[in-house]
Design an enzyme around this catalytic site. Structure first.
Site, PDB file in Angstrom:
ATOM      1  N   HIS A  72      21.077 -34.043 -11.424  1.00  0.00           N
ATOM      2  CA  HIS A  72      20.312 -34.531 -10.251  1.00  0.00           C
ATOM      3  C   HIS A  72      18.833 -34.228 -10.385  1.00  0.00           C
ATOM      4  O   HIS A  72      18.126 -34.146  -9.381  1.00  0.00           O
ATOM      5  CB  HIS A  72      20.905 -33.890  -8.986  1.00  0.00           C
ATOM      6  CG  HIS A  72      22.354 -34.192  -8.799  1.00  0.00           C
ATOM      7  ND1 HIS A  72      22.833 -35.405  -8.350  1.00  0.00           N
ATOM      8  CD2 HIS A  72      23.455 -33.454  -9.087  1.00  0.00           C
ATOM      9  CE1 HIS A  72      24.151 -35.396  -8.331  1.00  0.00           C
ATOM     10  NE2 HIS A  72      24.564 -34.213  -8.764  1.00  0.00           N
ATOM     11  N   GLU A  92       9.269 -12.638 -13.006  1.00  0.00           N
ATOM     12  CA  GLU A  92       8.492 -11.589 -12.329  1.00  0.00           C
ATOM     13  C   GLU A  92       7.950 -10.552 -13.311  1.00  0.00           C
ATOM     14  O   GLU A  92       6.971  -9.873 -13.006  1.00  0.00           O
ATOM     15  CB  GLU A  92       9.285 -10.936 -11.216  1.00  0.00           C
ATOM     16  CG  GLU A  92      10.438 -10.067 -11.615  1.00  0.00           C
ATOM     17  CD  GLU A  92      11.074  -9.386 -10.384  1.00  0.00           C
ATOM     18  OE1 GLU A  92      10.379  -9.036  -9.431  1.00  0.00           O
ATOM     19  OE2 GLU A  92      12.301  -9.251 -10.402  1.00  0.00           O
ATOM     20  N   LYS A 149       6.824  -3.244  -4.842  1.00  0.00           N
ATOM     21  CA  LYS A 149       8.232  -2.852  -4.846  1.00  0.00           C
ATOM     22  C   LYS A 149       8.859  -3.045  -3.473  1.00  0.00           C
ATOM     23  O   LYS A 149      10.015  -3.370  -3.349  1.00  0.00           O
ATOM     24  CB  LYS A 149       8.379  -1.381  -5.258  1.00  0.00           C
ATOM     25  CG  LYS A 149       9.818  -0.899  -5.332  1.00  0.00           C
ATOM     26  CD  LYS A 149      10.620  -1.682  -6.348  1.00  0.00           C
ATOM     27  CE  LYS A 149      12.070  -1.264  -6.389  1.00  0.00           C
ATOM     28  NZ  LYS A 149      12.899  -2.137  -7.215  1.00  0.00           N
ATOM     29  N   GLU A 193      19.183 -15.038 -10.345  1.00  0.00           N
ATOM     30  CA  GLU A 193      18.674 -13.680 -10.588  1.00  0.00           C
ATOM     31  C   GLU A 193      18.026 -13.598 -11.961  1.00  0.00           C
ATOM     32  O   GLU A 193      16.964 -12.985 -12.125  1.00  0.00           O
ATOM     33  CB  GLU A 193      19.805 -12.670 -10.438  1.00  0.00           C
ATOM     34  CG  GLU A 193      19.454 -11.224 -10.740  1.00  0.00           C
ATOM     35  CD  GLU A 193      18.342 -10.658  -9.866  1.00  0.00           C
ATOM     36  OE1 GLU A 193      17.938 -11.312  -8.867  1.00  0.00           O
ATOM     37  OE2 GLU A 193      17.817  -9.578 -10.212  1.00  0.00           O
ATOM     38  N   ASN A 253      -1.292   1.400   6.012  1.00  0.00           N
ATOM     39  CA  ASN A 253      -0.410   0.437   5.349  1.00  0.00           C
ATOM     40  C   ASN A 253       0.093  -0.489   6.438  1.00  0.00           C
ATOM     41  O   ASN A 253       0.640  -0.039   7.434  1.00  0.00           O
ATOM     42  CB  ASN A 253       0.766   1.152   4.672  1.00  0.00           C
ATOM     43  CG  ASN A 253       1.721   0.145   4.012  1.00  0.00           C
ATOM     44  OD1 ASN A 253       1.356  -1.007   3.799  1.00  0.00           O
ATOM     45  ND2 ASN A 253       2.932   0.592   3.689  1.00  0.00           N
ATOM     46  N   GLY A 254      -0.129  -1.802   6.265  1.00  0.00           N
ATOM     47  CA  GLY A 254       0.328  -2.753   7.282  1.00  0.00           C
ATOM     48  C   GLY A 254      -0.749  -3.789   7.527  1.00  0.00           C
ATOM     49  O   GLY A 254      -1.682  -3.940   6.751  1.00  0.00           O
ATOM     50  N   LYS A 263      14.174 -12.453 -12.632  1.00  0.00           N
ATOM     51  CA  LYS A 263      13.849 -11.326 -13.515  1.00  0.00           C
ATOM     52  C   LYS A 263      12.825 -11.744 -14.557  1.00  0.00           C
ATOM     53  O   LYS A 263      11.848 -11.057 -14.808  1.00  0.00           O
ATOM     54  CB  LYS A 263      15.115 -10.812 -14.229  1.00  0.00           C
ATOM     55  CG  LYS A 263      16.047 -10.016 -13.387  1.00  0.00           C
ATOM     56  CD  LYS A 263      15.572  -8.612 -13.059  1.00  0.00           C
ATOM     57  CE  LYS A 263      14.906  -8.388 -11.743  1.00  0.00           C
ATOM     58  NZ  LYS A 263      15.342  -8.830 -10.511  1.00  0.00           N
ATOM     59  N   ARG A 307       4.727   0.970  -6.234  1.00  0.00           N
ATOM     60  CA  ARG A 307       4.736   0.047  -5.093  1.00  0.00           C
ATOM     61  C   ARG A 307       3.786  -1.117  -5.321  1.00  0.00           C
ATOM     62  O   ARG A 307       3.816  -2.108  -4.586  1.00  0.00           O
ATOM     63  CB  ARG A 307       4.360   0.785  -3.820  1.00  0.00           C
ATOM     64  CG  ARG A 307       5.319   1.869  -3.399  1.00  0.00           C
ATOM     65  CD  ARG A 307       4.725   2.779  -2.336  1.00  0.00           C
ATOM     66  NE  ARG A 307       4.513   2.074  -1.105  1.00  0.00           N
ATOM     67  CZ  ARG A 307       5.428   2.014  -0.119  1.00  0.00           C
ATOM     68  NH1 ARG A 307       6.596   2.595  -0.278  1.00  0.00           N
ATOM     69  NH2 ARG A 307       5.185   1.381   1.007  1.00  0.00           N
ATOM     70  N   CYS A 360       0.833  -1.211   0.000  1.00  0.00           N
ATOM     71  CA  CYS A 360       0.000   0.000   0.000  1.00  0.00           C
ATOM     72  C   CYS A 360       0.868   1.262   0.000  1.00  0.00           C
ATOM     73  O   CYS A 360       2.001   1.257   0.422  1.00  0.00           O
ATOM     74  CB  CYS A 360      -0.856   0.027   1.258  1.00  0.00           C
ATOM     75  SG  CYS A 360      -1.909  -1.410   1.429  1.00  0.00           S
ATOM     76  N   TRP A 375      -2.879  -2.437  -1.693  1.00  0.00           N
ATOM     77  CA  TRP A 375      -2.420  -3.737  -2.175  1.00  0.00           C
ATOM     78  C   TRP A 375      -3.089  -4.727  -1.238  1.00  0.00           C
ATOM     79  O   TRP A 375      -2.745  -4.828  -0.061  1.00  0.00           O
ATOM     80  CB  TRP A 375      -0.891  -3.816  -2.078  1.00  0.00           C
ATOM     81  CG  TRP A 375      -0.269  -4.993  -2.736  1.00  0.00           C
ATOM     82  CD1 TRP A 375       0.085  -5.135  -4.047  1.00  0.00           C
ATOM     83  CD2 TRP A 375       0.103  -6.239  -2.096  1.00  0.00           C
ATOM     84  NE1 TRP A 375       0.664  -6.358  -4.270  1.00  0.00           N
ATOM     85  CE2 TRP A 375       0.678  -7.065  -3.097  1.00  0.00           C
ATOM     86  CE3 TRP A 375       0.012  -6.737  -0.803  1.00  0.00           C
ATOM     87  CZ2 TRP A 375       1.161  -8.350  -2.847  1.00  0.00           C
ATOM     88  CZ3 TRP A 375       0.477  -8.006  -0.533  1.00  0.00           C
ATOM     89  CH2 TRP A 375       1.044  -8.801  -1.543  1.00  0.00           C
TER      90      TRP A 375
END
Ligand code: AGP
Length: 614
Positions: A510, A494, A609, A487, A100-101, A491, A27, A2, A74
């Site tokens: 394996h 996402e 974010k 990484e 927010n939280g 990338k 965000r 949020c 969010w």
């Protein structure tokens, strides 16, 4: 996560709030809303959807308010919907709140309030909080801010809130616990937001509200700050923002992600500026100077982080062990905080976090500090919660990173951590001083090498066309290329939503090799280091099973050119520095594939974010 904005003492609150919410879009969110004070009345407009839709819904609302609060949500408790969007109002419509939280004990509080006959309109924990405030204010003759404070003392969880009291619309009440909140101070007005990006357009003077503190903000009056538990006054401490407005614009790039990829020559140079002094090849990291000897002699260094920052931690593990001879463990913060790990005062815990607000990383640090360990931060956002909580730390100075997918922050983290490993190597002499100087000098060449890679991006568009419709991709690497493989997979998944997995190349036999067929390409990170031959044997095994292979290397020999389906070359450098170069092609690859697919690159679905909740 949020986003919160608020303002008081302005003449155009609607515009300030909408601009602020636009700055916070990065965000991640699913709905938005504002509450504006108009002639003493509080008018709320909120909707599921984007800030642009909210702006349309308030286009006929006068832009003459002096006070308002806004929010991008969010969803945590309750689906994305108009009714669950913020601001929320209490049952008596006196208080309006943005939050927010997560209020962890919201269910018990809701039940208690329902027993008092209060009916809720939404599924959110935030509405429970504002009704609790309303209930306390109605039952006791206390001020609005005191009702907020008393309510917060009954809350368990994390919050950053801004509260508007219709009975006292000439002030805003703000409070925070484990969620960030920044107060912008100008001559006659205050601005408040989840981070500095909505504020920098109006003022560079800010107060980073401390955890477990709240403030009353009234235009043309000094801020009144006090602790939430005992209402102990706290004098305001005003700091200057380093951020500038220009850094928040796309500067002609189609996406922030592409801009931030191309900023890396500068951001890597900025992360080194003033730290690798010319004379005597000394490395100076002022932020940890008082602890560097303790770090150099540490029994072990534990790195805690999440996501891309965790990948930077894996690169740092190799650098600290190979250069400084210090044992390192790299932990997912979300696991570390609950695993009841053995931590002693001999340990040094390093938290890596771009935002400096990641809840799991902050919680891992709190655990480490309570066990007596030295806690060090490597953050990008100045004044962030992690930066303020740690005993010491080093800022990465990558500049604001707006795109959800982290790129320049990653290379800045790896740069700073490598410089840190070199500094500790200088102290404990684990490797010869001339080797330290040689690596240090090559580190200074990296921005130029990155510039070279970024000069030729046309090949990525062609490769992206070939790969845009694949369903699965494997990324593999050995040694320092293993974190780069991880990484690369992160990338791609996402921002393009293509399933991708990163593996240590030695693990192929394996299990993962079972995935290889003509439809599942493998990206092999194979610089000319001690692992190259073994990694190239992986290439043969993949080709023998009709797998297609893209190789990122800094040593393209004839056989490689013949066998790879796609080949991307980067300049050669010292082995320990190769991740800073091999990661650039995998960033560009992810970007151009996602662009080919028409994905929402800067704000991928479901992602935020800064993950300020668990
Ligand atoms: C990386 O592209 C993602 N945005 C995500 O994994 C991110 O690295 C992670 O959430 C950690 O964030 P932090 O660095 O701000 O703590």
């Amino acid at each position: 996560m949020c986003g919160i904005v608020g303002c008081i003492g302005v003449s155009n609150a609607k515009e300030v709030l909408l601009n602020g919410l636009s700055r916070l879009e990065y965000r991640g969110y699913d709905s938005a809303g504002v509450a504006l004070v108009n002639n003493g009345d509080v008018i709320i407009n909120k909707c599921q959807g984007k800030v642009g839709q909210l702006a349309d819904s308030v286009k006929n609302v006068a832009n003459t308010s002096t006070t308002g609060i806004g929010h991008t949500r969010w969803a945590t408790h309750g689906v994305p919907s108009d009714v669950n969007a913020h601001p929320h109002q209490g049952h008596n419509k006196r208080f309006s709140l943005v939050h927010n939280g997560i209020i962890e004990n919201h269910a018990a509080l809701r039940e208690r309030l329902e027993d008092q006959g209060i009916n809720f309109t939404s599924q959110t924990d935030s509405e429970v909080l504002v009704c609790l405030i309303e209930s306390i204010a109605a039952m006791s003759a206390v001020s609005g801010e005191e009702a907020v404070r008393l309510a917060l003392n009954e809350v368990v969880g994390a919050y950053a809130i801004v509260v508007l009291d219709s009975e006292d619309p000439d002030q805003l009440v703000v409070a925070r616990k484990s969620s960030p909140l920044v107060i912008g101070v100008s001559k006659d007005a205050y601005y408040v937001a989840s981070d500095a990006t909505p504020i920098v357009a109006y003022t560079k003077e800010v107060i980073y509200l401390e955890d477990n503190h709240m403030a009353v903000l009234a235009a043309s009056k000094p801020p009144v700050i006090f602790s939430i538990d005992k209402a102990t006054p706290k004098p305001p401490y005003i700091e200057n923002l380093e951020m500038d407005l220009q850094s928040l614009e796309k500067a002609g790039y189609e996406h922030f992600m592409l801009k931030e990829i191309h900023e890396q020559p500068t951001s890597i140079a900025d992360s080194l500026r003033g730290r690798l002094s010319g004379e005597r090849a000394l490395i100076k990291l002022g932020g940890i100077e008082q602890y560097e000897n303790r770090m150099a002699s540490a029994r072990r260094i534990i790195i805690v982080a999440c996501g891309t920052s965790w990948h930077a931690g894996l690169v740092a593990e190799y650098a600290f062990e190979q250069l400084a001879g210090i044992s390192v463990e790299v932990e997912y913060a979300s696991e570390f905080r609950y695993r009841q790990p053995i931590i002693t005062s001999d340990d040094v815990v390093v938290a890596i976090s771009q935002s400096g607000e990641t809840a799991d990383t902050l919680a891992a640090l709190e655990l480490a500090k309570s066990a007596g360990a030295l806690v060090i931060g490597v953050c990008n956002v100045v004044g962030s919660s992690i930066a303020r909580f740690t005993d010491a730390g080093v800022y990465t100075h990558a500049g604001p990173e707006i795109s959800v997918a982290s790129t320049k922050a990653f290379t800045a983290q790896v740069t700073v951590l490598t410089a840190m490993a070199l500094r500790l190597a200088q102290i404990n002499d684990h490797i010869k001083k001339d080797v330290v100087s040689q690596i240090r000098d090559q580190l200074l060449e990296i921005p130029g090498f990155v510039e070279q890679i970024l000069k030729n991006t046309t090949q990525y568009e062609a490769i992206a066309k070939d790969l845009r419709d694949v369903r699965d991709v494997l990324y593999i690497g050995r040694g320092l290329s293993f974190p780069v493989a991880l990484e690369g997979a992160l990338k791609l998944k996402e921002i393009s939503y293509i399933h991708a997995e990163g593996y240590a190349a030695g693990e192929m036999k394996h299990g993962p090799i079972a995935l290889i067929d003509t439809d599942t390409p493998t990206i092999i990170i194979a610089p000319g280091d001690r692992h190259k031959d073994k990694t190239l044997s992986n290439l043969q095994e993949i080709k023998a099973r009709q797998g297609r292979v893209l190789v990122v290397t800094n040593q393209a020999d004839t056989s490689l050119k013949q066998q790879a389906d796609w080949l991307i070359e980067v300049p050669p450098t010292h082995e320990v520095l190769t991740p800073l170069l091999t990661c650039i092609p995998i960033q560009l690859l992810a970007y151009y594939i996602a662009r080919q697919k028409g994905c929402e690159i800067d704000q991928p679905r479901n992602l935020a974010k800064s993950v300020t909740v668990e």
